[in-house]
Design a protein around this motif. Structure first.
Motif, PDB file in Angstrom:
ATOM      1  N   ALA A 170       0.996  -1.220   0.018  1.00  0.00           N
ATOM      2  CA  ALA A 170      -0.115   0.063  -0.132  1.00  0.00           C
ATOM      3  C   ALA A 170       0.749   1.444  -0.057  1.00  0.00           C
ATOM      4  O   ALA A 170       0.358   2.150  -0.560  1.00  0.00           O
ATOM      5  CB  ALA A 170      -0.871  -0.119   1.466  1.00  0.00           C
ATOM      6  N   GLN A 171       2.105   1.165   0.788  1.00  0.00           N
ATOM      7  CA  GLN A 171       3.091   2.178   0.407  1.00  0.00           C
ATOM      8  C   GLN A 171       4.254   1.950   0.470  1.00  0.00           C
ATOM      9  O   GLN A 171       4.738   0.613   0.688  1.00  0.00           O
ATOM     10  CB  GLN A 171       2.924   3.159   1.992  1.00  0.00           C
ATOM     11  N   LYS A 172       5.263   2.741   0.163  1.00  0.00           N
ATOM     12  CA  LYS A 172       6.712   2.170   0.077  1.00  0.00           C
ATOM     13  C   LYS A 172       7.298   1.449   1.033  1.00  0.00           C
ATOM     14  O   LYS A 172       7.437   2.189   2.200  1.00  0.00           O
ATOM     15  CB  LYS A 172       7.689   3.499  -0.426  1.00  0.00           C
ATOM     16  N   PRO A 173       7.717   0.345   1.012  1.00  0.00           N
ATOM     17  CA  PRO A 173       8.504  -0.301   2.301  1.00  0.00           C
ATOM     18  C   PRO A 173       9.664   0.507   2.324  1.00  0.00           C
ATOM     19  O   PRO A 173      10.395   1.160   1.740  1.00  0.00           O
ATOM     20  CB  PRO A 173       8.738  -1.518   1.637  1.00  0.00           C
ATOM     21  N   ARG A 174      10.138   0.289   3.773  1.00  0.00           N
ATOM     22  CA  ARG A 174      11.354   0.983   4.293  1.00  0.00           C
ATOM     23  C   ARG A 174      12.664   0.328   3.669  1.00  0.00           C
ATOM     24  O   ARG A 174      13.775   0.770   3.434  1.00  0.00           O
ATOM     25  CB  ARG A 174      11.548   1.016   5.865  1.00  0.00           C
ATOM     26  N   LYS A 175      12.435  -1.198   3.496  1.00  0.00           N
ATOM     27  CA  LYS A 175      13.539  -2.147   3.032  1.00  0.00           C
ATOM     28  C   LYS A 175      12.839  -2.952   2.069  1.00  0.00           C
ATOM     29  O   LYS A 175      11.758  -3.119   2.124  1.00  0.00           O
ATOM     30  CB  LYS A 175      14.392  -2.485   4.178  1.00  0.00           C
ATOM     31  N   CYS A 176      13.736  -3.807   1.356  1.00  0.00           N
ATOM     32  CA  CYS A 176      13.154  -4.603   0.206  1.00  0.00           C
ATOM     33  C   CYS A 176      12.732  -5.905   1.127  1.00  0.00           C
ATOM     34  O   CYS A 176      13.412  -6.159   1.864  1.00  0.00           O
ATOM     35  CB  CYS A 176      14.674  -5.100  -0.572  1.00  0.00           C
ATOM     36  N   PRO A 177      11.568  -6.380   0.618  1.00  0.00           N
ATOM     37  CA  PRO A 177      11.108  -7.694   1.308  1.00  0.00           C
ATOM     38  C   PRO A 177      11.770  -8.939   0.808  1.00  0.00           C
ATOM     39  O   PRO A 177      11.649  -9.873   1.622  1.00  0.00           O
ATOM     40  CB  PRO A 177       9.471  -7.694   1.019  1.00  0.00           C
ATOM     41  N   GLU A 178      12.550  -8.620  -0.132  1.00  0.00           N
ATOM     42  CA  GLU A 178      13.307  -9.897  -0.702  1.00  0.00           C
ATOM     43  C   GLU A 178      14.712 -10.179   0.080  1.00  0.00           C
ATOM     44  O   GLU A 178      14.989 -11.045   0.533  1.00  0.00           O
ATOM     45  CB  GLU A 178      13.136  -9.870  -2.097  1.00  0.00           C
ATOM     46  N   CYS A 179      15.517  -9.034  -0.177  1.00  0.00           N
ATOM     47  CA  CYS A 179      16.762  -9.225   0.334  1.00  0.00           C
ATOM     48  C   CYS A 179      17.007  -8.236   1.354  1.00  0.00           C
ATOM     49  O   CYS A 179      18.126  -8.411   2.030  1.00  0.00           O
ATOM     50  CB  CYS A 179      17.793  -8.757  -0.690  1.00  0.00           C
ATOM     51  N   LEU A 226      14.904   1.717  -1.068  1.00  0.00           N
ATOM     52  CA  LEU A 226      14.272   1.241  -2.152  1.00  0.00           C
ATOM     53  C   LEU A 226      14.146   2.563  -3.008  1.00  0.00           C
ATOM     54  O   LEU A 226      13.828   3.502  -2.573  1.00  0.00           O
ATOM     55  CB  LEU A 226      12.936   0.818  -2.014  1.00  0.00           C
ATOM     56  N   ALA A 227      14.207   2.426  -4.368  1.00  0.00           N
ATOM     57  CA  ALA A 227      14.085   3.328  -5.190  1.00  0.00           C
ATOM     58  C   ALA A 227      12.864   3.672  -5.600  1.00  0.00           C
ATOM     59  O   ALA A 227      11.924   2.571  -5.970  1.00  0.00           O
ATOM     60  CB  ALA A 227      15.015   3.149  -6.486  1.00  0.00           C
ATOM     61  N   SER A 228      12.336   4.787  -5.935  1.00  0.00           N
ATOM     62  CA  SER A 228      11.101   5.245  -6.408  1.00  0.00           C
ATOM     63  C   SER A 228      11.172   5.177  -8.155  1.00  0.00           C
ATOM     64  O   SER A 228      12.343   5.532  -8.249  1.00  0.00           O
ATOM     65  CB  SER A 228      10.538   6.536  -5.948  1.00  0.00           C
ATOM     66  N   ILE A 229      10.444   4.520  -8.789  1.00  0.00           N
ATOM     67  CA  ILE A 229      10.695   4.355 -10.248  1.00  0.00           C
ATOM     68  C   ILE A 229       9.927   5.847 -10.822  1.00  0.00           C
ATOM     69  O   ILE A 229       8.687   5.859 -10.563  1.00  0.00           O
ATOM     70  CB  ILE A 229       9.911   3.086 -10.612  1.00  0.00           C
ATOM     71  N   PRO A 256       5.242  -1.128 -11.928  1.00  0.00           N
ATOM     72  CA  PRO A 256       5.568  -1.033 -10.678  1.00  0.00           C
ATOM     73  C   PRO A 256       6.036   0.348 -10.002  1.00  0.00           C
ATOM     74  O   PRO A 256       6.366   1.232 -11.022  1.00  0.00           O
ATOM     75  CB  PRO A 256       6.927  -1.880 -10.681  1.00  0.00           C
ATOM     76  N   ALA A 257       5.766   0.587  -8.685  1.00  0.00           N
ATOM     77  CA  ALA A 257       6.221   1.915  -8.208  1.00  0.00           C
ATOM     78  C   ALA A 257       7.592   2.030  -7.709  1.00  0.00           C
ATOM     79  O   ALA A 257       8.048   3.144  -7.516  1.00  0.00           O
ATOM     80  CB  ALA A 257       5.149   2.259  -7.067  1.00  0.00           C
ATOM     81  N   TRP A 258       8.146   0.831  -7.006  1.00  0.00           N
ATOM     82  CA  TRP A 258       9.436   0.912  -6.503  1.00  0.00           C
ATOM     83  C   TRP A 258      10.196  -0.241  -6.956  1.00  0.00           C
ATOM     84  O   TRP A 258       9.795  -1.312  -7.337  1.00  0.00           O
ATOM     85  CB  TRP A 258       8.999   0.882  -4.869  1.00  0.00           C
ATOM     86  N   GLU A 259      11.411   0.045  -6.725  1.00  0.00           N
ATOM     87  CA  GLU A 259      12.571  -1.200  -7.088  1.00  0.00           C
ATOM     88  C   GLU A 259      13.889  -1.127  -6.275  1.00  0.00           C
ATOM     89  O   GLU A 259      14.103  -0.180  -5.720  1.00  0.00           O
ATOM     90  CB  GLU A 259      13.170  -0.822  -8.436  1.00  0.00           C
ATOM     91  N   CYS A 260      13.923  -2.366  -5.932  1.00  0.00           N
ATOM     92  CA  CYS A 260      15.237  -2.554  -4.981  1.00  0.00           C
ATOM     93  C   CYS A 260      16.413  -2.489  -6.054  1.00  0.00           C
ATOM     94  O   CYS A 260      16.396  -3.151  -7.026  1.00  0.00           O
ATOM     95  CB  CYS A 260      15.325  -3.985  -4.262  1.00  0.00           C
TER      96      CYS A 260
END
Length: 77
Positions: free
Chosen positions: A11-20, A25-28, A60-64
């Protein structure tokens, strides 16, 4: 690079990547941006990445910038 095929939505930009777990995280940024020193600085810091000029209603809105995971903004229903 991210190899999962599962779509990640938030729903909103995560503080850190949920995968790594890397942060931030970068906004696209989509479209044709005006390059200036501030944009270049944010790109170098990994806070903004470019998404291209072709925009759809499901981008997508954000990218690690570490693992490449793309995160989509969850649509409110």
């Amino acid at each position: 690079m991210n190899n999962t095929s599962t779509r990640v939505e938030r729903a909103q930009k995560p503080r850190k990547c949920p995968e790594c777990g890397q942060a931030p995280l970068a906004s696209i940024l989509y479209g044709m941006p005006a390059f200036d020193e501030e944009l270049e600085r944010k790109m170098n810091e990994g806070r903004i990445t470019l998404g291209g000029c072709c925009i759809s209603d499901d981008d997508p809105a954000w990218e690690c910038t570490h693992c490449g995971l793309k995160i989509f903004r969850r649509q409110v229903q």
